[in-house]
Design a protein around this motif. Structure first.
Motif, PDB file in Angstrom:
ATOM      1  N   PRO A  83       9.083  -6.278   5.003  1.00 20.55           N
ATOM      2  CA  PRO A  83       8.590  -5.875   6.320  1.00 20.55           C
ATOM      3  C   PRO A  83       9.166  -4.507   6.687  1.00 20.55           C
ATOM      4  N   THR A  84       8.323  -3.613   7.194  1.00 14.85           N
ATOM      5  CA  THR A  84       8.774  -2.261   7.515  1.00 14.85           C
ATOM      6  C   THR A  84       8.427  -1.869   8.940  1.00 14.85           C
ATOM      7  N   THR A  85       8.210  -2.860   9.792  1.00 13.73           N
ATOM      8  CA  THR A  85       7.949  -2.542  11.194  1.00 13.73           C
ATOM      9  C   THR A  85       9.265  -2.150  11.856  1.00 13.73           C
ATOM     10  N   GLY A  86       9.169  -1.464  12.943  1.00 10.76           N
ATOM     11  CA  GLY A  86      10.394  -1.087  13.644  1.00 10.76           C
ATOM     12  C   GLY A  86      10.596   0.406  13.655  1.00 10.76           C
ATOM     13  N   THR A  87      11.778   0.827  13.318  1.00 15.04           N
ATOM     14  CA  THR A  87      12.174   2.213  13.552  1.00 15.04           C
ATOM     15  C   THR A  87      12.110   3.113  12.322  1.00 15.04           C
ATOM     16  N   LEU A  88      11.437   2.705  11.260  1.00  9.93           N
ATOM     17  CA  LEU A  88      11.337   3.580  10.087  1.00  9.93           C
ATOM     18  C   LEU A  88      10.471   4.793  10.417  1.00  9.93           C
ATOM     19  N   PRO A  89      11.029   5.996  10.307  1.00  7.73           N
ATOM     20  CA  PRO A  89      10.231   7.188  10.601  1.00  7.73           C
ATOM     21  C   PRO A  89       9.266   7.519   9.468  1.00  7.73           C
ATOM     22  N   GLY A  90       8.242   8.309   9.786  1.00  7.53           N
ATOM     23  CA  GLY A  90       7.311   8.760   8.768  1.00  7.53           C
ATOM     24  C   GLY A  90       7.985   9.755   7.839  1.00  7.53           C
ATOM     25  N   THR A 144       9.724   4.150  -7.673  1.00 12.73           N
ATOM     26  CA  THR A 144       8.570   4.905  -7.234  1.00 12.73           C
ATOM     27  C   THR A 144       8.813   5.468  -5.849  1.00 12.73           C
ATOM     28  N   LYS A 145       8.089   6.521  -5.502  1.00 12.09           N
ATOM     29  CA  LYS A 145       8.146   7.105  -4.171  1.00 12.09           C
ATOM     30  C   LYS A 145       7.025   6.509  -3.324  1.00 12.09           C
ATOM     31  N   LEU A 146       7.353   6.249  -2.054  1.00 11.71           N
ATOM     32  CA  LEU A 146       6.392   5.721  -1.093  1.00 11.71           C
ATOM     33  C   LEU A 146       6.421   6.592   0.152  1.00 11.71           C
ATOM     34  N   ILE A 147       5.314   6.618   0.862  1.00 13.42           N
ATOM     35  CA  ILE A 147       5.215   7.396   2.098  1.00 13.42           C
ATOM     36  C   ILE A 147       4.954   6.443   3.255  1.00 13.42           C
ATOM     37  N   ARG A 148       5.714   6.629   4.333  1.00  7.69           N
ATOM     38  CA  ARG A 148       5.498   5.855   5.569  1.00  7.69           C
ATOM     39  C   ARG A 148       4.596   6.667   6.480  1.00  7.69           C
ATOM     40  N   ASN A 149       3.490   6.074   6.924  1.00  9.65           N
ATOM     41  CA  ASN A 149       2.584   6.748   7.867  1.00  9.65           C
ATOM     42  C   ASN A 149       3.195   6.791   9.251  1.00  9.65           C
ATOM     43  N   PRO A 202       0.833  -1.204   0.000  1.00  8.33           N
ATOM     44  CA  PRO A 202       0.000   0.000   0.000  1.00  8.33           C
ATOM     45  C   PRO A 202       0.871   1.258   0.000  1.00  8.33           C
ATOM     46  N   ASN A 203       0.298   2.344  -0.380  1.00  9.08           N
ATOM     47  CA  ASN A 203       0.990   3.629  -0.359  1.00  9.08           C
ATOM     48  C   ASN A 203      -0.019   4.695   0.034  1.00  9.08           C
ATOM     49  N   PRO A 204       0.085   5.231   1.248  1.00  9.64           N
ATOM     50  CA  PRO A 204       1.157   5.088   2.226  1.00  9.64           C
ATOM     51  C   PRO A 204       1.171   3.710   2.895  1.00  9.64           C
ATOM     52  N   PHE A 205       2.365   3.324   3.413  1.00 12.96           N
ATOM     53  CA  PHE A 205       2.533   2.020   4.052  1.00 12.96           C
ATOM     54  C   PHE A 205       2.765   2.190   5.545  1.00 12.96           C
ATOM     55  N   THR A 206       2.560   1.084   6.280  1.00 10.23           N
ATOM     56  CA  THR A 206       2.856   1.101   7.712  1.00 10.23           C
ATOM     57  C   THR A 206       3.739  -0.086   8.097  1.00 10.23           C
ATOM     58  N   THR A 207       3.247  -1.317   7.965  1.00 10.48           N
ATOM     59  CA  THR A 207       3.991  -2.483   8.454  1.00 10.48           C
ATOM     60  C   THR A 207       4.658  -3.313   7.360  1.00 10.48           C
ATOM     61  N   TYR A 208       4.326  -3.087   6.089  1.00 10.70           N
ATOM     62  CA  TYR A 208       4.943  -3.839   4.998  1.00 10.70           C
ATOM     63  C   TYR A 208       4.758  -3.080   3.692  1.00 10.70           C
ATOM     64  N   ILE A 209       5.597  -3.447   2.717  1.00  9.09           N
ATOM     65  CA  ILE A 209       5.441  -2.996   1.333  1.00  9.09           C
ATOM     66  C   ILE A 209       5.342  -4.256   0.492  1.00  9.09           C
ATOM     67  N   HIS A 210       4.326  -4.335  -0.342  1.00 12.01           N
ATOM     68  CA  HIS A 210       4.131  -5.493  -1.213  1.00 12.01           C
ATOM     69  C   HIS A 210       4.516  -5.089  -2.638  1.00 12.01           C
ATOM     70  N   VAL A 211       5.436  -5.844  -3.237  1.00  9.16           N
ATOM     71  CA  VAL A 211       5.913  -5.567  -4.593  1.00  9.16           C
ATOM     72  C   VAL A 211       5.553  -6.744  -5.481  1.00  9.16           C
ATOM     73  N   GLU A 213      15.729  -2.305  -3.963  1.00  8.47           N
ATOM     74  CA  GLU A 213      16.300  -1.458  -2.927  1.00  8.47           C
ATOM     75  C   GLU A 213      15.287  -0.420  -2.458  1.00  8.47           C
ATOM     76  N   LEU A 214      15.325  -0.124  -1.153  1.00  4.60           N
ATOM     77  CA  LEU A 214      14.504   0.917  -0.560  1.00  4.60           C
ATOM     78  C   LEU A 214      15.429   1.942   0.072  1.00  4.60           C
ATOM     79  N   TYR A 215      15.263   3.210  -0.310  1.00  4.44           N
ATOM     80  CA  TYR A 215      16.092   4.304   0.190  1.00  4.44           C
ATOM     81  C   TYR A 215      15.243   5.300   0.969  1.00  4.44           C
TER      82      TYR A 215
END
Length: 108
Positions: free
Chosen positions: A80-87, A103-108, A31-40, A53-55
């Motif tokens: 998986p994107t749980t943990g310390t990734l800031p918004g 592509t650009k993604l946003i972390r909630n 999803p975009n914005p994402f919270t706990t995972y990114i599905h590709v 790669e995710l930057y």
């Protein structure tokens, strides 16, 4: 929400050198914005080395994966994107023999 759809940009240097025989199709990231995972999800038309790669917005490499020996077919990768990734805004890049999709993604 709806998954974002992206187009692959063919790399002119790869085409010129004759290394591009593979195309990327149906590249979706959600999803975009994402919270706990990114599905590709994506489809390759032939065999290819692939790098995912995710930057962060500051250019820090957050995630790196080289699935080995991918052949023609459809693929699903969960990051998986749980943990310390800031918004903030992130950039996801998928490189393959023949081009690059990003592509650009946003972390909630």
């Amino acid at each position: 929400g709806q998954p974002d759809t992206f187009s692959a940009r063919e790399d002119a240097d790869s085409l010129k050198n004759g290394t591009a025989g593979t195309s990327l199709r149906r590249f979706k990231v959600y999803p975009n914005p994402f919270t706990t995972y990114i599905h590709v999800t994506f489809e390759l038309t032939g065999s290819s080395l692939v790098t995912l790669e995710l930057y962060s917005s500051t250019g820090q490499l957050i995630y790196h994966k080289n699935p080995s020996g991918l052949t023609a077919g459809k693929y699903n990768i969960n990051i998986p994107t749980t943990g310390t990734l800031p918004g903030q805004t992130y950039v996801l890049r998928l490189m393959y023999e023949g081009g690059l999709a990003s592509t650009k993604l946003i972390r909630n």
